[in-house]
Scaffold this motif. Structure first.
Motif, PDB file in Angstrom:
ATOM      1  N   PHE A  52      40.856  30.109  38.686  1.00 55.38           N
ATOM      2  CA  PHE A  52      41.377  31.191  37.863  1.00 55.38           C
ATOM      3  C   PHE A  52      42.640  30.668  37.186  1.00 55.38           C
ATOM      4  O   PHE A  52      43.272  29.736  37.676  1.00 55.38           O
ATOM      5  CB  PHE A  52      41.753  32.413  38.713  1.00 55.38           C
ATOM      6  CG  PHE A  52      40.744  32.780  39.760  1.00 55.38           C
ATOM      7  CD1 PHE A  52      39.763  33.725  39.504  1.00 55.38           C
ATOM      8  CD2 PHE A  52      40.769  32.177  41.007  1.00 55.38           C
ATOM      9  CE1 PHE A  52      38.827  34.059  40.474  1.00 55.38           C
ATOM     10  CE2 PHE A  52      39.835  32.502  41.992  1.00 55.38           C
ATOM     11  CZ  PHE A  52      38.860  33.436  41.712  1.00 55.38           C
ATOM     12  N   SER A  54      46.433  32.213  35.628  1.00 56.58           N
ATOM     13  CA  SER A  54      47.204  33.444  35.639  1.00 56.58           C
ATOM     14  C   SER A  54      48.682  33.164  35.415  1.00 56.58           C
ATOM     15  O   SER A  54      49.201  32.149  35.882  1.00 56.58           O
ATOM     16  CB  SER A  54      47.025  34.171  36.976  1.00 56.58           C
ATOM     17  OG  SER A  54      47.798  35.347  37.036  1.00 56.58           O
ATOM     18  N   TYR A  58      50.576  38.620  36.351  1.00 54.78           N
ATOM     19  CA  TYR A  58      49.173  39.017  36.444  1.00 54.78           C
ATOM     20  C   TYR A  58      48.549  38.707  37.810  1.00 54.78           C
ATOM     21  O   TYR A  58      47.368  38.974  38.028  1.00 54.78           O
ATOM     22  CB  TYR A  58      48.362  38.349  35.338  1.00 54.78           C
ATOM     23  CG  TYR A  58      48.466  39.047  33.997  1.00 54.78           C
ATOM     24  CD1 TYR A  58      47.392  39.746  33.465  1.00 54.78           C
ATOM     25  CD2 TYR A  58      49.644  39.036  33.276  1.00 54.78           C
ATOM     26  CE1 TYR A  58      47.490  40.409  32.249  1.00 54.78           C
ATOM     27  CE2 TYR A  58      49.760  39.691  32.060  1.00 54.78           C
ATOM     28  CZ  TYR A  58      48.685  40.373  31.555  1.00 54.78           C
ATOM     29  OH  TYR A  58      48.799  41.028  30.356  1.00 54.78           O
ATOM     30  N   TYR A  61      46.817  41.623  39.470  1.00 54.99           N
ATOM     31  CA  TYR A  61      45.488  41.962  38.962  1.00 54.99           C
ATOM     32  C   TYR A  61      44.449  40.971  39.481  1.00 54.99           C
ATOM     33  O   TYR A  61      43.326  41.350  39.815  1.00 54.99           O
ATOM     34  CB  TYR A  61      45.485  41.973  37.433  1.00 54.99           C
ATOM     35  CG  TYR A  61      46.628  42.771  36.835  1.00 54.99           C
ATOM     36  CD1 TYR A  61      46.954  44.035  37.328  1.00 54.99           C
ATOM     37  CD2 TYR A  61      47.388  42.264  35.783  1.00 54.99           C
ATOM     38  CE1 TYR A  61      48.013  44.762  36.795  1.00 54.99           C
ATOM     39  CE2 TYR A  61      48.441  42.988  35.240  1.00 54.99           C
ATOM     40  CZ  TYR A  61      48.754  44.228  35.744  1.00 54.99           C
ATOM     41  OH  TYR A  61      49.788  44.943  35.214  1.00 54.99           O
ATOM     42  N   LEU A  62      44.838  39.712  39.553  1.00 49.58           N
ATOM     43  CA  LEU A  62      43.952  38.687  40.116  1.00 49.58           C
ATOM     44  C   LEU A  62      43.630  38.999  41.578  1.00 49.58           C
ATOM     45  O   LEU A  62      42.512  38.752  42.034  1.00 49.58           O
ATOM     46  CB  LEU A  62      44.602  37.312  39.999  1.00 49.58           C
ATOM     47  CG  LEU A  62      43.888  36.144  40.683  1.00 49.58           C
ATOM     48  CD1 LEU A  62      42.465  35.988  40.165  1.00 49.58           C
ATOM     49  CD2 LEU A  62      44.667  34.847  40.486  1.00 49.58           C
ATOM     50  N   ILE A  85      44.391  28.742  41.789  1.00 45.34           N
ATOM     51  CA  ILE A  85      45.090  29.488  40.744  1.00 45.34           C
ATOM     52  C   ILE A  85      45.880  28.497  39.893  1.00 45.34           C
ATOM     53  O   ILE A  85      46.781  27.813  40.385  1.00 45.34           O
ATOM     54  CB  ILE A  85      46.036  30.548  41.339  1.00 45.34           C
ATOM     55  CG1 ILE A  85      45.267  31.482  42.282  1.00 45.34           C
ATOM     56  CG2 ILE A  85      46.697  31.347  40.215  1.00 45.34           C
ATOM     57  CD1 ILE A  85      46.152  32.507  42.969  1.00 45.34           C
ATOM     58  N   ASP A 161      37.612  34.513  34.660  1.00 46.30           N
ATOM     59  CA  ASP A 161      38.780  35.191  34.100  1.00 46.30           C
ATOM     60  C   ASP A 161      39.264  36.243  35.088  1.00 46.30           C
ATOM     61  O   ASP A 161      38.467  36.802  35.863  1.00 46.30           O
ATOM     62  CB  ASP A 161      38.422  35.874  32.776  1.00 46.30           C
ATOM     63  CG  ASP A 161      38.489  34.930  31.589  1.00 46.30           C
ATOM     64  OD1 ASP A 161      38.989  33.795  31.757  1.00 46.30           O
ATOM     65  OD2 ASP A 161      38.039  35.317  30.499  1.00 46.30           O
ATOM     66  N   ILE A 162      40.563  36.570  35.024  1.00 44.57           N
ATOM     67  CA  ILE A 162      41.092  37.520  36.002  1.00 44.57           C
ATOM     68  C   ILE A 162      40.704  38.966  35.699  1.00 44.57           C
ATOM     69  O   ILE A 162      40.791  39.828  36.579  1.00 44.57           O
ATOM     70  CB  ILE A 162      42.625  37.412  36.127  1.00 44.57           C
ATOM     71  CG1 ILE A 162      43.312  37.864  34.839  1.00 44.57           C
ATOM     72  CG2 ILE A 162      43.046  36.020  36.504  1.00 44.57           C
ATOM     73  CD1 ILE A 162      44.809  37.997  34.991  1.00 44.57           C
TER      74      ILE A 162
END
Length: 406
Positions: A52, A54, A58, A61-62, A85, A161-162
């Motif tokens: 991912f 980020s 964010y 949200y992840l 990440i 995508d997150i």
């Protein structure tokens, strides 16, 4: 344990210059401590590697996406996850330390459901090789460098995508028969992309092949040996430094990997804009079989594209009836968000704030809709007043486009 061949580069000097030395040390200390803890457990076992990217604001949200992945994992198969990440330390600010410090607690929560590790990688130096403004959005390009952060023995990696939510065991996609393809993807809602102008004003624009099926890079299953063999990272960076991409590195990936992409069913990347197409067949072609029915029935991953994200106010954009966007699977996302510690408190406070701003957000969204409607009306009036002039301009644009391609 022997270190993997590909390692993230840690450099505390990559933090923002406006932070003083003690702030930089504190933020970078927490970042590297988390990384050291997260890489020691599962890289040497048969793991499923998922990437991912980020920015630190964010991460909350992840965390919901990560929670959804482990929640839908079949416990009878104990193979662990390694969640990677990708970060850009040039975007770190005073809040970054607090957000990064929550990752060990998040890892503990996820491990209570299914074995997993959270590994963080700084891509700041790598991102500097791409012609892109240094801002919060440039971290999206970091997925081009993901092959650097896993051992060469790893054959496949998944990128997500997150702004997604898993509704099934995502490990299933790893068994997809990619044949000899570099990536496995799904088509984008947009079927084609306009020409991309060259950064050098004397250079010719890039045209996608009319036969190319434009894919969405929000979900990619990557054949890592082929990715490295075909030098995809280097070629995409060169492409981005040559042309003005409209959709970030998604344009570069389509241009470079397009002919070597394997297309999966859209159930693996069910973009919320597909709901409009789905409802079109149900509303306007009720006597025809809906070609998307099976994909919706077996949806694996939801991708919240274009419309307000689940973490944004539903009043920021309106549907075709000028009502707020309360649909598009928001309820599923928020049900899990409220239970995703250690970010749950922040997320619940965010959800509560939507009500206090509702009237202002709704007014602004309605104003934008009315302005867009007025523009359409003005065009129709202009066409009625001068239909020949409109036809002339349309034909001229087609002829110019034809000669541009030759």
């Amino acid at each position: 344990m022997k270190k993997p061949k590909y390692q993230a580069r840690n450099d505390k000097n990559l933090c923002l210059k406006h932070l003083n030395s003690s702030q930089t040390e504190a933020i970078w200390g927490d970042f590297t401590d988390c990384q050291a803890q997260s890489t020691k457990n599962t890289l040497d076992r048969a793991s499923f590697h998922i990437f991912f990217n980020s920015s630190t604001p964010y991460l909350k949200y992840l965390s919901v996406l990560l929670h959804s992945i482990v929640m839908h994992t079949d416990s009878s198969h104990s193979a662990p996850y390694v969640f990677h990440i990708l970060l850009d330390s040039r975007g770190f600010d005073l809040e970054s330390q607090a957000e990064l410090a929550k990752l060990p607690a998040l890892q503990s929560l996820l491990n209570s459901i299914h074995p997993c590790t959270i590994s963080t990688h700084d891509c700041a130096t790598l991102l500097d090789t791409i012609t892109a403004p240094i801002n919060a959005t440039r971290v999206i390009y970091s997925r081009l460098f993901l092959a650097r952060f896993v051992p060469t023995s790893v054959q496949k990696a998944l990128y997500l995508d997150i702004d997604m939510l898993a509704l099934s065991d995502v490990r299933e996609v790893f068994s997809s028969n990619m044949q000899d393809s570099i990536i496995a993807v799904t088509r984008d809602v947009v079927s084609s992309q306009p020409p991309l102008s060259a950064r050098d004003t004397t250079g010719a624009p890039y045209h996608f092949s009319p036969k190319h099926i434009y894919f969405n890079s929000g979900m990619m299953l990557i054949n890592l040996p082929k990715w490295r063999q075909e030098l995809i990272e280097q070629r995409c960076v060169e492409f981005l430094n040559t042309y003005h991409a409209l959709c970030f590195d998604q344009d570069a990936l389509n241009a470079i990997v397009g002919k070597n992409a394997y297309y999966l069913d859209i159930c693996w990347n069910l973009q919320t804009q597909f709901y409009n197409q789905y409802r079109f067949y149900d509303t306007y072609k009720p006597f025809h079989a809906n070609p998307m029915a099976q994909s919706f029935a077996t949806r694996k991953i939801i991708h919240y594209v274009c419309e307000p994200k689940p973490w944004s106010s539903p009043y920021l954009a309106l549907d075709s009836t000028h009502l707020p966007m309360f649909g598009y699977e928001r309820a599923i996302w928020w049900d899990l968000a409220r239970r995703t510690k250690p970010f749950a408190k922040q997320l619940i406070e965010l959800e509560s704030s939507f009500t206090s701003r509702a009237l202002e957000d709704y007014a602004n969204a309605l104003s934008k809709d009315l302005q867009a409607m007025q523009l359409r009306i003005d065009k129709i009036i202009a066409l009625l007043k001068n239909p020949l002039g409109f036809a002339y301009r349309a034909c001229k644009a087609k002829v110019v486009g034809l000669f541009t391609r030759i």
